[in-house]
Motif scaffolding. Structure first.
Motif: not given
Length: 419
Positions: A156-171
């Motif tokens: 959940g933290q990874a999905l909500a994070a923002r920044g250069p290493r964050s997980l992108d929107y994929n859909y």
């Protein structure tokens, strides 16, 4: 009964959470896991004594939202089924391989921390492995459930994070617009804009234009990094059928695309330009029905816990036609699509991610001449055939899958017909 002043504390990857005795699912009477991410948001609160330094994957992006349902650790609930296999209890989390580094952590620190804290053993597939589950194993159901909960929080933290290493929107949720007629008209308009003297000096090039076959109205961006999430998204969209029938009454939904607009105050420093959406001449009130449709979709996906907090908002209907974020295509890094950044970031021309850990400054274009000579464009009325859950960066006909070869639109994970 839990002592509210001295609750149990849970350390997850350097962040401390209070563990509440009753989950949102239990309090509301919902079955566990029915609204997994919303349950996750309410069930844990970031502790005041959490470290000031944010995890490289967490923080800065709003509330954490996980891949599976929450639940009280006291009643041994977990986001995935736990089965007894011999003398052990086992759970399997089917996550995309993009999440494996998140669960492992730097030099395996995150995985070891969860194992040490819960007593469970965690087996994570190798990098790039697709389809294999993360396996959580322990001597009791409660131990496995606790480990699953911690892994959900980390995800959940990874999905909500923002920044250069964050997980992108994929859909993303959208209303496709591209028809052969509209695509041809858009190509002609684009070519006329680029043929103008001074277009290149103004920062206009073919790469900043939307692909003609990709034209659409975006409803919401999604991060779906597990089969469970994707299945829930498909079920949520299908469940909207009665509501759509009530709103539209079976009548075709048509809108008119005309007049260019832009997202900042200075037309000489533009990053995003889009077409306005109006009532179709032969369909009065159509724009209001589209807005009601979008609101119903956002409401349903929000209730299912599939939207991040920053994406749970009213929809501004527009069809993007130019976006400086697309310049990255010139380096072969991908096709155009809905931007990852928020509208505010697009307006301000902030740095945008070009893949994990790679950011570059977006270059604006001068749109004054474009507005003066081509801003009054009218592409006419377009019928909206369906609501799509589309996969970003996956035009139909690509090696990863085919949805609609005739239009070349994004790969469609699910659709809901509007007529």
């Amino acid at each position: 009964m839990t002592d509210l002043l001295h609750p149990e504390l849970l350390d997850v990857d350097g962040r401390v959470y209070r563990v509440l005795a009753t989950s949102l699912a239990s309090a509301s009477g919902r079955r566990p896991g029915s609204h997994p991410q919303r349950t996750q948001q309410r069930h844990y609160e970031a502790g005041d004594d959490a470290g000031e330094e944010e995890s490289s994957w967490g923080g800065g992006g709003g509330e954490a939202v996980g891949c599976g349902g929450g639940g009280s650790q006291n009643d041994e609930q977990a986001s995935v089924p736990i089965r007894q296999e011999g003398d052990s209890f086992v759970a399997r989390m089917r996550l995309d391989s993009d999440l494996f580094p998140v669960l492992i952590g730097r030099q395996g620190a995150t995985k070891r921390r969860v194992e040490d804290d819960t007593g469970a053993s965690i087996s994570i597939p190798g990098r790039g492995t697709q389809g294999a589950p993360v396996v959580i194993k322990g001597p009791s159901r409660g131990i496995v459930a606790r480990a699953c909960t911690q892994l959900d929080l980390i995800v959940g933290q990874a999905l909500a994070a923002r920044g250069p290493r964050s997980l992108d929107y994929n859909y993303f949720l959208c209303l496709p617009l591209a028809t052969p007629e509209l695509s041809a008209a858009f190509e002609s308009w684009r070519d006329a804009v680029l043929a103008e003297p001074g277009a290149a000096e103004a920062g206009l090039e073919a790469s900043v234009f939307m692909h003609p076959q990709h034209l659409h109205l975006t409803i919401a961006m999604l991060k779906l990094y597990s089969e469970e999430q994707r299945d829930l998204a498909k079920q949520t969209l299908a469940g909207l059928q009665p509501r759509v029938q009530q709103l539209l009454g079976g009548a075709p939904l048509r809108v008119r695309l005309q007049v260019l607009e832009y997202m900042n105050d200075d037309p000489s420093q533009m990053h995003v330009m889009y077409l306005g959406v109006k009532d179709a001449p032969d369909s009065p009130g159509s724009l209001q029905r589209v807005q009601q449709l979008c609101a119903a979709v956002v409401e349903a996906f929000s209730a299912a816990g599939l939207l991040l907090p920053q994406d749970d908002r009213a929809v501004k209907l527009h069809a993007t036609v130019l976006n400086t974020r697309y310049r990255r295509r010139s380096s072969g890094s991908g096709s155009s699509g809905p931007g990852q950044a928020s509208g505010q970031a697009q307006q301000q021309g902030q740095q945008q991610p070009q893949g994990r850990g790679q950011w570059e400054q977006r270059r604006p274009f001068d749109g004054r001449q474009l507005l003066q000579r081509h801003g009054a464009v009218d592409f006419g009325a377009v019928q909206l055939p369906a609501v799509h859950i589309s996969q970003r960066g996956q035009p139909a006909g690509s090696a990863s899958g085919v949805s609609d070869v005739a239009t070349g639109f994004y790969r469609c994970a699910a659709s809901l017909a509007l007529s």
